[in-house]
Scaffold this motif. Structure first.
Motif, PDB file in Angstrom:
ATOM      1  N   ALA A  25     -25.550  91.437  33.006  1.00  0.00           N
ATOM      2  CA  ALA A  25     -26.168  92.674  32.572  1.00  0.00           C
ATOM      3  C   ALA A  25     -25.565  93.175  31.193  1.00  0.00           C
ATOM      4  N   GLN A  26     -24.202  92.712  31.195  1.00  0.00           N
ATOM      5  CA  GLN A  26     -23.746  93.273  29.812  1.00  0.00           C
ATOM      6  C   GLN A  26     -23.467  92.249  28.945  1.00  0.00           C
ATOM      7  N   ALA A  27     -24.432  91.191  28.908  1.00  0.00           N
ATOM      8  CA  ALA A  27     -24.393  89.851  28.036  1.00  0.00           C
ATOM      9  C   ALA A  27     -24.359  90.256  26.529  1.00  0.00           C
ATOM     10  N   SER A  28     -25.465  91.371  26.319  1.00  0.00           N
ATOM     11  CA  SER A  28     -25.549  91.585  24.812  1.00  0.00           C
ATOM     12  C   SER A  28     -24.276  92.271  24.343  1.00  0.00           C
ATOM     13  N   HIS A  29     -23.733  93.160  25.006  1.00  0.00           N
ATOM     14  CA  HIS A  29     -22.521  93.927  24.454  1.00  0.00           C
ATOM     15  C   HIS A  29     -21.246  92.945  24.516  1.00  0.00           C
ATOM     16  N   LEU A  30     -21.091  92.026  25.401  1.00  0.00           N
ATOM     17  CA  LEU A  30     -20.192  91.048  25.273  1.00  0.00           C
ATOM     18  C   LEU A  30     -20.225  90.229  23.998  1.00  0.00           C
ATOM     19  N   GLU A  31     -21.767  89.832  23.822  1.00  0.00           N
ATOM     20  CA  GLU A  31     -21.820  88.799  22.734  1.00  0.00           C
ATOM     21  C   GLU A  31     -21.707  89.736  21.204  1.00  0.00           C
ATOM     22  N   SER A  32     -21.999  90.809  21.323  1.00  0.00           N
ATOM     23  CA  SER A  32     -21.956  91.605  19.849  1.00  0.00           C
ATOM     24  C   SER A  32     -20.583  91.940  19.744  1.00  0.00           C
ATOM     25  N   GLU A  33     -19.570  92.121  20.693  1.00  0.00           N
ATOM     26  CA  GLU A  33     -18.337  92.458  20.660  1.00  0.00           C
ATOM     27  C   GLU A  33     -17.668  91.166  20.256  1.00  0.00           C
ATOM     28  N   ALA A  34     -18.017  89.904  20.582  1.00  0.00           N
ATOM     29  CA  ALA A  34     -17.349  88.616  20.484  1.00  0.00           C
ATOM     30  C   ALA A  34     -17.858  88.274  18.772  1.00  0.00           C
ATOM     31  N   ARG A  80     -14.518  67.747  22.354  1.00  0.00           N
ATOM     32  CA  ARG A  80     -15.707  68.019  23.351  1.00  0.00           C
ATOM     33  C   ARG A  80     -15.354  69.331  23.764  1.00  0.00           C
ATOM     34  N   ILE A  81     -16.208  70.314  24.023  1.00  0.00           N
ATOM     35  CA  ILE A  81     -16.024  71.742  24.493  1.00  0.00           C
ATOM     36  C   ILE A  81     -16.695  71.976  25.990  1.00  0.00           C
ATOM     37  N   LEU A  82     -15.797  72.468  26.631  1.00  0.00           N
ATOM     38  CA  LEU A  82     -16.281  72.893  28.140  1.00  0.00           C
ATOM     39  C   LEU A  82     -16.079  74.463  28.278  1.00  0.00           C
ATOM     40  N   ALA A  83     -17.316  74.997  28.438  1.00  0.00           N
ATOM     41  CA  ALA A  83     -17.281  76.477  28.877  1.00  0.00           C
ATOM     42  C   ALA A  83     -17.630  76.793  30.265  1.00  0.00           C
ATOM     43  N   VAL A  84     -16.537  77.523  30.574  1.00  0.00           N
ATOM     44  CA  VAL A  84     -16.320  77.769  32.182  1.00  0.00           C
ATOM     45  C   VAL A  84     -16.420  79.384  32.649  1.00  0.00           C
ATOM     46  N   ASP A  85     -17.513  79.611  33.535  1.00  0.00           N
ATOM     47  CA  ASP A  85     -17.580  80.999  33.535  1.00  0.00           C
ATOM     48  C   ASP A  85     -18.172  81.141  34.912  1.00  0.00           C
ATOM     49  N   GLY A  86     -17.909  82.419  35.704  1.00  0.00           N
ATOM     50  CA  GLY A  86     -18.557  82.574  37.025  1.00  0.00           C
ATOM     51  C   GLY A  86     -19.943  83.168  37.082  1.00  0.00           C
ATOM     52  N   SER A  87     -20.565  83.466  35.753  1.00  0.00           N
ATOM     53  CA  SER A  87     -21.751  83.932  35.564  1.00  0.00           C
ATOM     54  C   SER A  87     -22.708  82.799  35.035  1.00  0.00           C
ATOM     55  N   GLU A  88     -23.595  82.330  35.745  1.00  0.00           N
ATOM     56  CA  GLU A  88     -24.590  81.342  35.258  1.00  0.00           C
ATOM     57  C   GLU A  88     -25.631  81.995  33.806  1.00  0.00           C
ATOM     58  N   PRO A  89     -25.845  83.236  34.057  1.00  0.00           N
ATOM     59  CA  PRO A  89     -26.741  83.933  32.974  1.00  0.00           C
ATOM     60  C   PRO A  89     -25.946  83.715  31.755  1.00  0.00           C
ATOM     61  N   LEU A  90     -24.592  84.128  31.587  1.00  0.00           N
ATOM     62  CA  LEU A  90     -23.913  84.149  30.487  1.00  0.00           C
ATOM     63  C   LEU A  90     -23.818  82.524  29.967  1.00  0.00           C
ATOM     64  N   LEU A  91     -23.606  81.650  30.848  1.00  0.00           N
ATOM     65  CA  LEU A  91     -23.442  80.383  30.358  1.00  0.00           C
ATOM     66  C   LEU A  91     -24.906  80.006  29.818  1.00  0.00           C
ATOM     67  N   GLU A  92     -26.002  80.315  30.300  1.00  0.00           N
ATOM     68  CA  GLU A  92     -27.264  80.202  29.817  1.00  0.00           C
ATOM     69  C   GLU A  92     -27.447  80.444  28.242  1.00  0.00           C
ATOM     70  N   ARG A  93     -26.657  81.560  27.878  1.00  0.00           N
ATOM     71  CA  ARG A  93     -26.594  82.043  26.464  1.00  0.00           C
ATOM     72  C   ARG A  93     -25.671  81.225  25.827  1.00  0.00           C
ATOM     73  N   ALA A  94     -24.619  80.600  26.340  1.00  0.00           N
ATOM     74  CA  ALA A  94     -23.586  79.804  25.815  1.00  0.00           C
ATOM     75  C   ALA A  94     -24.434  78.436  25.388  1.00  0.00           C
ATOM     76  N   ARG A  95     -25.194  77.846  26.173  1.00  0.00           N
ATOM     77  CA  ARG A  95     -25.976  76.797  26.009  1.00  0.00           C
ATOM     78  C   ARG A  95     -26.793  77.031  24.843  1.00  0.00           C
TER      79      ARG A  95
END
Length: 298
Positions: A25-34, A80-95
């Motif tokens: 739910a916080q994806a866009s804020h996390l993304e804009s901060e990063a 090679r890069i491996l993104a690891v996270d507990g949140s699948e919605p955030l990893l969808e954004r990563a992909r």
């Protein structure tokens, strides 16, 4: 008390940290901060590139929406890069970000809770980056040992933890009592302590990262801090980030703010007020971010 972190990342969210946080739910804020912090990450990676030669596998442990993972793909074009996270919605954004950047051929994701999910790695990591994810794990000492165990011999563990409180405004902004951000920092420290205490298996730990990295069996610890300096007058993107962060803080601390400080925040967030952060010319972002590295013995 050990000095806690000082930043608005993930904690300026208006969530009670006694409960599970919905990172998706916080994806866009996390993304804009990063995105805003990209200059810090780029300077940190340039420093790491001098320390770490030709890493084959880079693991971003607690990658969130993948902004940093994709910056690693850019900084280390052979890795090679491996993104690891507990949140699948955030990893969808990563992909999706990796696809936009054209690096999907060397970009993978792994969903699961740290640190246990790292046991699923097919290969040890040459570089394992934990960007402000370690403090979300109850037993940080055990987690660091697990991180270290997943490194290749000669591999480097990199923590982004600590730093200095981020500032957006002068001490005296001409509204309310001067020193508003320092008082928000104090509330944030208390909330961070509650969040840490509420984590499963929570263990109090002195935040001496060098000592903790050494205790995990790693050698050659190094520390360096990087400045995020976005001076006034703020760009539209910087201003939008400041607005979002202050709104999160106002909502998160609505019960603990003094009436005067709540009124000041309401004024700062009023879209039409000329003295609000939407319009005032003295809005800036200034923060310091500390990176700690250590190496697994060969």
């Amino acid at each position: 008390m050990a000095p806690a972190h000082h930043h608005t990342h993930r904690h300026a969210t208006g969530h009670d940290h006694g409960t599970a946080v919905d990172w998706g739910a916080q994806a866009s804020h996390l993304e804009s901060e990063a995105d805003l912090m990209t200059p810090v990450y780029e300077r940190a990676m340039a420093w790491l590139a001098r320390e770490v030669t030709d890493p084959g596998l880079i693991v971003d442990a607690g990658s969130g929406p993948g902004v940093v993972s994709c910056l690693f793909a850019e900084a280390f074009p052979a890795a090679r890069i491996l993104a690891v996270d507990g949140s699948e919605p955030l990893l969808e954004r990563a992909r999706a970000r990796a696809a936009r950047q054209g690096v999907t051929d060397r970009f993978d994701t792994l969903t699961g809770e740290l640190p246990t999910v790292l046991s699923e790695l097919d290969y040890p990591a040459d570089l394992l980056w934990a960007g402000r994810s370690l403090h979300h794990l109850g037993d940080q000492r055990a987690a660091l040992t697990a991180f270290a165990d997943r490194l290749a011999p000669g591999g480097t563990l990199v923590l982004l933890e600590g730093g200095l409180p981020t500032r957006f405004l002068p001490r005296d902004i001409g509204i309310g009592r001067p020193g508003l951000q320092a008082r928000l920092d104090a509330l944030e420290e208390e909330r961070f302590a509650r969040m840490r205490a509420g984590l499963p298996g929570s263990a109090a730990e002195t935040e001496d990262w060098t000592a903790l990295l050494t205790a995990a069996g790693l050698i050659r610890p190094r520390t360096r801090s990087f400045l995020l300096d976005l001076p006034a007058p703020a760009t539209a993107r910087t201003r939008a980030y400041v607005v979002a962060t202050l709104a999160h803080l106002r909502d998160g601390f609505s019960d603990t703010l003094t009436p005067e400080d709540r009124t000041t925040l309401d004024h700062l967030l009023a879209p039409s007020a000329p003295t609000s952060v939407h319009h005032r010319p003295d809005v800036f972002v200034l923060g310091a971010y500390t990176v700690h590295t250590a190496v697994r013995p060969v």
